[in-house]
Design an enzyme around this catalytic site. Sequence first.
Site, PDB file in Angstrom:
ATOM      1  CG  PHE A 129      -1.992   1.042   1.139  1.00 45.54           C
ATOM      2  CD1 PHE A 129      -3.146   0.809   0.418  1.00 45.54           C
ATOM      3  CD2 PHE A 129      -1.821   2.279   1.735  1.00 45.54           C
ATOM      4  CE1 PHE A 129      -4.122   1.782   0.307  1.00 45.54           C
ATOM      5  CE2 PHE A 129      -2.794   3.263   1.629  1.00 45.54           C
ATOM      6  CZ  PHE A 129      -3.957   3.014   0.912  1.00 45.54           C
ATOM      7  CG  ASP A 196      -0.708  -1.902   6.912  1.00 48.47           C
ATOM      8  OD1 ASP A 196      -1.804  -2.092   7.472  1.00 48.47           O
ATOM      9  OD2 ASP A 196      -0.479  -0.943   6.148  1.00 48.47           O
ATOM     10  CE1 TYR A 221      -9.689   3.515   6.282  1.00 48.38           C
ATOM     11  CE2 TYR A 221      -8.824   4.904   8.042  1.00 48.38           C
ATOM     12  CZ  TYR A 221      -8.674   4.311   6.797  1.00 48.38           C
ATOM     13  OH  TYR A 221      -7.525   4.502   6.086  1.00 48.38           O
ATOM     14  CE  LYS A 222      -8.041  -0.229   5.148  1.00 52.17           C
ATOM     15  NZ  LYS A 222      -8.508   0.481   3.950  1.00 52.17           N
ATOM     16  NE  ARG A 364     -10.035  -2.434  -2.501  1.00 53.90           N
ATOM     17  CZ  ARG A 364      -9.420  -1.719  -1.572  1.00 53.90           C
ATOM     18  NH1 ARG A 364      -8.239  -2.115  -1.123  1.00 53.90           N
ATOM     19  NH2 ARG A 364      -9.934  -0.609  -1.113  1.00 53.90           N
TER      20      ARG A 364
HETATM   21  C1  LIG Z   1      -2.908  -1.415   3.882  1.00 52.19           C
HETATM   22  C2  LIG Z   1      -3.157   0.002   4.258  1.00 52.19           C
HETATM   23  N1  LIG Z   1      -2.236   0.646   4.990  1.00 52.19           N
HETATM   24  C3  LIG Z   1      -2.412   1.944   5.353  1.00 52.19           C
HETATM   25  C4  LIG Z   1      -3.547   2.631   4.981  1.00 52.19           C
HETATM   26  C5  LIG Z   1      -3.687   4.093   5.335  1.00 52.19           C
HETATM   27  O1  LIG Z   1      -4.238   4.287   6.555  1.00 52.19           O
HETATM   28  P1  LIG Z   1      -4.365   5.772   7.148  1.00 52.19           P
HETATM   29  O2  LIG Z   1      -5.219   6.539   6.199  1.00 52.19           O
HETATM   30  O3  LIG Z   1      -5.037   5.563   8.474  1.00 52.19           O
HETATM   31  O4  LIG Z   1      -3.013   6.359   7.289  1.00 52.19           O
HETATM   32  C6  LIG Z   1      -4.543   1.983   4.247  1.00 52.19           C
HETATM   33  C7  LIG Z   1      -5.764   2.708   3.850  1.00 52.19           C
HETATM   34  O5  LIG Z   1      -6.621   2.254   3.152  1.00 52.19           O
HETATM   35  C8  LIG Z   1      -4.337   0.642   3.878  1.00 52.19           C
HETATM   36  O6  LIG Z   1      -5.240  -0.005   3.145  1.00 52.19           O
END
Ligand SMILES: Cc1ncc(COP(=O)(O)O)c(C=O)c1O
Length: 405
Positions: A129, A196, A221-222, A364
């Site tokens: 990501f 992560d 939030y997911k 997705r």
């Molecule tokens: C795998 C992954 N890591 C990090 C993040 C980013 O998180 P944040 O917006 O809380 O920094 C996301 C956001 O969708 C994500 O899917």
Amino acid sequence: MIVSREQAERADAQDPLRALRGAFDLPPGVIYLDGNSLGPPPRQALERLRRTADHEWKGGLIRSWNGHDGGERWIDLASRCGAKIAPLIGADAGDVIVCDSVSVNLFKLAAALISAGGRRALWIEEGEFPTDGYILDGLSRLTGAPLSRLEPGTDLSHAAGGVLVKSLAHYKTAAVADMAAHERNAQAHDAAIIWDLSHGAGVLDINVKAAGAKYAIGCGYKYMNGGPGAPAFIYVDGAVANHLDQPISGWMGHADPFAFGRDYAPASGVARFAAGTPQILSLSALDAALDIFRGVEMAALEQKARALGDLFIVRAREAGLSPIAVNGRRGGHVSIPHPNGYSIVQALIAKGVIGDFRAPDLMRFGFSPLFLSYAEVWESGDVLRAIMETEQWRADEYAQAGPVT
Ligand SMILES: Cc1ncc(COP(=O)(O)O)c(C=O)c1O
């Protein structure tokens, strides 16, 4: 295998998790296949937001930090939320805290491992990501610790003595890494892995302790349904947390913030990873949302998510599409490459089936097992097939991209 709507309905009737659907306030006429991006609102989270605003903020005012008139005590909400997340990832209750975003928590944790942890280099696999790479890049510029990219599956001898950031469930493919095997590999080469867990926490059966994982971050939030911009969590094994100094040494991570001492002294354990004043409105919603998981077996959630995803894969193939195949364990979402993926997702949304799009070409779809039914997934397959067969997605209106995809 489910091959008809009747069988899908029968699977719903036998689903031990089906009662949880009623805990969510979903709009009528929508099949929500995006709980992997933004979970829908649990009724109790909406109710709690009203209560926090009206009773605690409006009525209790500043007294609510210490708890007032039966309201929640705000000051330790971040650690209480952490204690609710801990069993979802197999951590001890005191080893998780909720604060900031995933991006900021990654910065704090990676920086702590580089500075106090004595680690020398930063590593990330290609295709992770993007924010994870961006954060490590910034940290590299700040500290001079080199950042390198590894091909997925590379032996961690390359990362010896360094810090590797790795997703448990990949945000595109949904492939799930073998956490215990990676930890064994990392420890053999004195590398530290920051996991992560954003696409795994709340849907996969995770056991950080059993796997030997010491560091992790993840989204609220997911699959945890904490609401848009809900704060993230950070896990650090209690055996090592006190050896780490994180650089955003704000007062909320201080051992005694209200002593107002001149010098920084970190709190004990993972609490030292807090920095500034906790986001009480967001934390309140997340706190209430997390109660949905009480008494729910994570293995049952993972199994249902897998079954829903398997059903969708079959239906997507019937619609002439080729979902990404994952050998082995898969997370809660399914991705389908298509050069016109953006338009197809927009056409689906117009018909009430909400998924998302990840550039350059991935549609997705998330299968959050807390609220989705087999019948809905069956139905989404019918809608997808109709859109593909009639090529409705070619309409001009479906080509307009908003800033968020
Ligand atoms: C795998 C992954 N890591 C990090 C993040 C980013 O998180 P944040 O917006 O809380 O920094 C996301 C956001 O969708 C994500 O899917």
